[in-house]
Design a protein around this motif. Structure first.
Motif, PDB file in Angstrom:
ATOM      1  N   LEU A 142      19.266  14.046 -21.445  1.00  0.00           N
ATOM      2  CA  LEU A 142      18.034  14.861 -21.536  1.00  0.00           C
ATOM      3  C   LEU A 142      17.902  15.810 -20.357  1.00  0.00           C
ATOM      4  N   GLY A 143      18.185  15.308 -19.155  1.00  0.00           N
ATOM      5  CA  GLY A 143      18.053  16.116 -17.949  1.00  0.00           C
ATOM      6  C   GLY A 143      19.036  17.270 -17.929  1.00  0.00           C
ATOM      7  N   GLU A 144      20.286  16.957 -18.260  1.00  0.00           N
ATOM      8  CA  GLU A 144      21.319  17.994 -18.271  1.00  0.00           C
ATOM      9  C   GLU A 144      20.981  19.047 -19.331  1.00  0.00           C
ATOM     10  N   HIS A 145      20.513  18.599 -20.494  1.00  0.00           N
ATOM     11  CA  HIS A 145      20.161  19.514 -21.576  1.00  0.00           C
ATOM     12  C   HIS A 145      18.992  20.416 -21.175  1.00  0.00           C
ATOM     13  N   PHE A 146      17.956  19.815 -20.625  1.00  0.00           N
ATOM     14  CA  PHE A 146      16.750  20.570 -20.239  1.00  0.00           C
ATOM     15  C   PHE A 146      17.068  21.611 -19.169  1.00  0.00           C
ATOM     16  N   ALA A 147      17.836  21.195 -18.145  1.00  0.00           N
ATOM     17  CA  ALA A 147      18.023  22.071 -16.985  1.00  0.00           C
ATOM     18  C   ALA A 147      19.125  23.105 -17.181  1.00  0.00           C
ATOM     19  N   CYS A 148      20.131  22.792 -17.991  1.00  0.00           N
ATOM     20  CA  CYS A 148      21.317  23.667 -18.035  1.00  0.00           C
ATOM     21  C   CYS A 148      21.680  24.178 -19.417  1.00  0.00           C
ATOM     22  N   TRP A 149      21.311  23.486 -20.471  1.00  0.00           N
ATOM     23  CA  TRP A 149      21.810  23.843 -21.798  1.00  0.00           C
ATOM     24  C   TRP A 149      20.695  23.839 -22.823  1.00  0.00           C
ATOM     25  N   ALA A 150      19.513  24.315 -22.439  1.00  0.00           N
ATOM     26  CA  ALA A 150      18.346  24.204 -23.319  1.00  0.00           C
ATOM     27  C   ALA A 150      18.543  24.957 -24.637  1.00  0.00           C
ATOM     28  N   SER A 168      27.894  21.270 -29.700  1.00  0.00           N
ATOM     29  CA  SER A 168      28.433  22.525 -29.173  1.00  0.00           C
ATOM     30  C   SER A 168      28.767  22.406 -27.689  1.00  0.00           C
ATOM     31  N   ILE A 169      28.246  21.366 -27.027  1.00  0.00           N
ATOM     32  CA  ILE A 169      28.562  21.126 -25.612  1.00  0.00           C
ATOM     33  C   ILE A 169      28.870  19.643 -25.411  1.00  0.00           C
ATOM     34  N   ILE A 170      29.940  19.357 -24.687  1.00  0.00           N
ATOM     35  CA  ILE A 170      30.166  17.994 -24.196  1.00  0.00           C
ATOM     36  C   ILE A 170      30.142  18.075 -22.674  1.00  0.00           C
ATOM     37  N   SER A 221      20.591  15.542 -30.429  1.00  0.00           N
ATOM     38  CA  SER A 221      20.779  16.070 -31.770  1.00  0.00           C
ATOM     39  C   SER A 221      19.513  16.812 -32.177  1.00  0.00           C
ATOM     40  N   ASP A 222      19.653  18.039 -32.641  1.00  0.00           N
ATOM     41  CA  ASP A 222      18.472  18.854 -32.974  1.00  0.00           C
ATOM     42  C   ASP A 222      17.480  18.915 -31.817  1.00  0.00           C
ATOM     43  N   GLY A 223      17.970  18.930 -30.593  1.00  0.00           N
ATOM     44  CA  GLY A 223      17.119  19.107 -29.422  1.00  0.00           C
ATOM     45  C   GLY A 223      16.486  17.832 -28.876  1.00  0.00           C
ATOM     46  N   GLY A 224      16.653  16.684 -29.583  1.00  0.00           N
ATOM     47  CA  GLY A 224      16.056  15.429 -29.107  1.00  0.00           C
ATOM     48  C   GLY A 224      17.123  14.349 -28.976  1.00  0.00           C
TER      49      GLY A 224
END
Ligand code: ZN
Length: 405
Positions: A208-216, A334-336, A236-239
């Motif tokens: 969640l942190g990595e997604h929010f800060a870098c890959w939103a 789309s991101i690992i 998945s689908d943002g959550g």
């Protein structure tokens, strides 16, 4: 005489469908969370609400301090209209990332910005009460340092290093956390602070942190933590995708070909974790006469140029890639993101992961796939714990409750 049977139930009457509720104050706040100030008439235009209703909702959000006046929009003739914007400092979030031997606590605003932070060596195996008492004491310190009070807390987010039933916030048979099984973490911490207490496993909050800060902008992401053990958080689908019981993403105990015959701490043999975790690599290196005890020893060896360590990391990357290649076909991220302490050892782990995924996964699934190292590093967990609270605490339903007092 035959007694009459039970009365036949009358056909269920379906009440007429209720009209969908008009968007409340929470829906307006969701719009304003992007930080852009808007006028009442802009808000009316977007939501379809009457101007008078928008005024009521705006007043409620103003009274709660969640939004504030943000200057005037350009006039179209007459008095220029006031704009309103989200006030991220109105409340704070207490976020904790409790690892096996290290803990980090942060106080953030409602935009996820860290206001104060504290970290310590803390053994989670000491049991829930001493560890959570430490969390509460540090939380009070951070509130003091930021000049805030317990009543300002929107909610508390906690990551734990083991399986967690997210709906109840309780750890479930966590292997390295004696005394925590079934312990009511939200009940214990919730007595001290305002707002809900949400708990998840450490890998989900890191994702969640990595997604929010870098890959939103990416809706589908997988975060793999490679440290003493191996786990994966799936966005998945943002959550967060947790699965039926919260066990989704536990990739460490999937079998890999190279693992054949290697015993694993789970009781099976051939698990990914038994060959590619920091603990497994350290044991293998020690077997080759290169002394290493922990994942961080492996990182040090790699940084000092040990060929044996670099080769082991490359092979661990390939083993992780085997499991991820199948996951990519199933989930099409789309991101690992590869994180955890072993990711600090440089590009050899990542190179092994890439080698196998691009070779094994389907072309359509890898066409736009990026495989990258964690950018957030050790801070991903606390940021994610805060995001978990913000997603819940600032949902339109919760905000409607908050502003209604
Ligand atoms: Zn296993």
């Amino acid at each position: 005489m035959i007694s009459p049977g039970p009365a036949r139930p009358s056909p269920v009457r379906v009440p007429p469908a209720a009209a969908p509720a008009a968007p409340g104050a929470g829906t307006l706040l969701r719009l304003l969370r992007d930080g852009r100030p808007r006028t009442r008439s802009e808000l009316a235009g977007v939501t379809g609400l009457a101007r008078s209703t928008v005024t009521q909702r705006v007043d409620a959000l103003l009274a709660a301090g969640l939004i504030g006046p943000a200057g005037e929009a350009a006039s179209t003739g007459g008095r220029p209209p006031t704009t309103f914007a989200f006030v991220p400092s109105a409340r704070v979030v207490l976020a904790a990332d409790l690892g096996a031997t290290k803990a980090r606590v942060a106080l953030t605003d409602m935009a996820g910005q860290v206001l104060a932070e504290s970290r310590a060596d803390l053994d989670v195996a000491r049991g829930p009460e001493p560890v959570l008492d430490w969390l509460v004491a540090r939380g009070d310190d951070l509130l003091d340092r930021a000049g805030r009070r317990r009543a300002d807390v929107l909610g508390v987010g906690i990551g734990l290093p083991g399986p967690v039933e997210h709906s109840t916030g309780r750890a479930v048979n966590p292997p390295i956390m004696p005394g925590w099984d079934g312990f009511d973490v939200p009940g214990y911490v919730g007595e001290r602070f305002a707002g809900p207490v949400l708990v998840d496993n450490d890998v989900n909050i890191m994702a969640l942190g990595e997604h929010f800060a870098c890959w939103a902008e990416a809706s589908h992401l997988m975060f793999v933590k490679v440290a003493t053990g191996i786990g994966c958080g799936i966005i998945s689908d943002g959550g967060v995708y947790r699965g039926a019981k919260g066990a989704a993403g536990d990739m460490g105990h999937i079998q890999v070909p190279h693992g054949a015959g290697h015993p694993c701490r789970c009781g099976n043999t051939g698990c990914l974790e038994a060959v590619a975790s920091g603990a497994a690599i350290a044991a293998e290196l020690t077997g080759q006469g290169v002394e290493a005890r922990t994942a961080l020893d492996v990182v040090d060896l790699a940084r000092s140029g040990s060929v044996a360590a670099l080769q082991s990391l490359r092979q661990a990357g390939r083993d992780i890639g085997e499991v991820l290649a199948a996951s990519v076909n199933m989930l099409n991220p789309s991101i690992i993101v590869i994180g955890g302490s072993l990711a600090l050892a440089g590009d050899h782990l990542l190179a092994g992961v890439r080698e196998v995924i691009y070779q094994r996964s389907l072309p359509l699934a890898t066409e736009d796939l990026r495989i990258v190292s964690s950018r957030m590093g050790e801070r991903a967990g606390v940021i994610g714990a805060a995001v978990m609270v913000l997603d819940y605490g600032l949902s339109p339903e919760r905000v409607d409750v908050l502003v209604s007092g």
